[in-house]
Design an enzyme around this catalytic site. Sequence first.
Site, mmCIF file in Angstrom:
data_model
loop_
_atom_site.group_PDB
_atom_site.id
_atom_site.type_symbol
_atom_site.label_atom_id
_atom_site.label_comp_id
_atom_site.label_asym_id
_atom_site.label_seq_id
_atom_site.Cartn_x
_atom_site.Cartn_y
_atom_site.Cartn_z
ATOM 1 N N CYS A 152 5.607 7.935 -1.715
ATOM 2 C CA CYS A 152 5.739 6.644 -2.393
ATOM 3 C C CYS A 152 6.380 6.755 -3.776
ATOM 4 C CB CYS A 152 4.368 5.982 -2.503
ATOM 5 S SG CYS A 152 3.490 5.952 -0.931
ATOM 6 N N HIS A 287 2.471 0.849 -10.115
ATOM 7 C CA HIS A 287 2.448 1.204 -8.692
ATOM 8 C C HIS A 287 1.516 0.236 -7.963
ATOM 9 C CE1 HIS A 287 3.145 3.679 -5.257
ATOM 10 N NE2 HIS A 287 1.923 4.171 -5.199
ATOM 11 N N GLU A 298 -4.653 4.636 -12.078
ATOM 12 C CA GLU A 298 -3.475 4.135 -12.784
ATOM 13 C C GLU A 298 -3.864 3.284 -13.980
ATOM 14 O OE1 GLU A 298 0.867 2.077 -11.927
ATOM 15 O OE2 GLU A 298 -0.708 1.879 -10.411
ATOM 16 N N LYS A 317 3.251 -5.649 -5.364
ATOM 17 C CA LYS A 317 2.807 -5.348 -4.002
ATOM 18 C C LYS A 317 1.917 -6.424 -3.397
ATOM 19 C CE LYS A 317 3.381 -0.320 -3.982
ATOM 20 N NZ LYS A 317 3.816 -0.050 -5.368
ATOM 21 N N HIS A 322 3.362 -2.605 0.560
ATOM 22 C CA HIS A 322 3.720 -1.268 0.079
ATOM 23 C C HIS A 322 4.806 -0.688 0.973
ATOM 24 C CE1 HIS A 322 3.759 2.486 -1.754
ATOM 25 N NE2 HIS A 322 2.553 2.943 -1.470
ATOM 26 N N PHE A 381 1.512 10.248 -2.035
ATOM 27 C CA PHE A 381 0.724 11.274 -1.363
ATOM 28 C C PHE A 381 1.398 12.628 -1.583
ATOM 29 C CE2 PHE A 381 -1.282 8.463 2.211
ATOM 30 C CZ PHE A 381 -2.047 7.829 1.267
#
Length: 394
Positions: A152, A287, A298, A317, A322, A381
Amino acid sequence: MKGVGHRVAITGLGVVAPCGVGKEAYWNGLMGPGITNSRSLEITDWDPQPYFDSPKDARRADRVEQLALAAAAEAFGQAGTLNVDPSRFGTIFATGIGGLHTLEEQVAIRLEKGDRRVSPFLVPMMMANASGAAISMKYGLQGPNETICTACAAGTHAIGYAARLIAWGRCDAVATGGSECAATLTSLAGFGNMTALSSTGASKPFDTTRDGFVMGEGAAVFILERYDLAVARGATILGEILGSASNADAHHITAPAPGGTGAIACMNLALDDAGISASDVKLVNAHGTSTPLNDAAEAAAMTHVFGARGVAVTSGKGVTGHALGAAGALEAAQVVLSMQHKLIPPTAGTTELDPTMDIDLVMGAARAWTPGPAISNNFGFGGHNGSVIIGPPE
């Protein structure tokens, strides 16, 4: 990019997303409403034919490549004629997974009908580098052609690396961004079984009741150009890449480092690369995946770097879902469009900020602002962190 060399202008932008095909439709979609009752989002009534020479060519491209070429067409159309030596025009593109739909379909065909029925186009359709390769071939770009596949964070990493090639003098222009179309039945089952997907079908970044993300798809393409060359040809400059950074948590394959320590370091590295301080930043495009652990880490990282409620924060998002490897490109596009419209989109879907988070989240309605340096963050990830800082045109 402080002390590196050439300044880097953004002269073209193209976007394809479920909330809008084309950058203005995308902008309008960012105003909401948020996603409800959905595991994944798709672009409805998608027609790839306008972006290919023939229907046959379109059929031989996975949807992830189709979306990339559609976004590229809008970006190149806006940028106009660059008059750049093709050997100095690069393609640095991103995806998290690549042609997963084609792979899954062909596995089913093999199991049902045998090896001989597997398409000879499986490999060029499923390979992760197909989208970037297709852009390079369509527009005759003969400079560096590389695909970044850091989950991502890939879109953000691609933009940062593309800008660096120009700043270093290795390229005069680069097509960059990312594309993703990975919501197959099997991938959704996998993400669902690891409890990453929302059980309620809603994306609510930083909300008290957030419970996972909704899968998205889409693509965004930027044309980056040496700033002085863009000025010399009279190009419309949409923004400037001021700096970027990439680092790793080295902590866990899916969970973020506690307290967002990797994200903190990444944002500080980007600020140093741009030669600015945290107080100069006027917007964080977060994010903001709507997952419990990632949003908490975050938020802690943003508070550490910018202070308690020290800067406006938004996440798209809640509208886009996503889009994995394309997320960073779609969200950098949000920043550029926010600068053009002098509005910060609301964090759609979020109604009650988690009380443990001390951030200035834009909620409910768009917020007017005077555009200044903005940082867009993405974390993937594998512990991948990426930050890119975008400034408004002068």
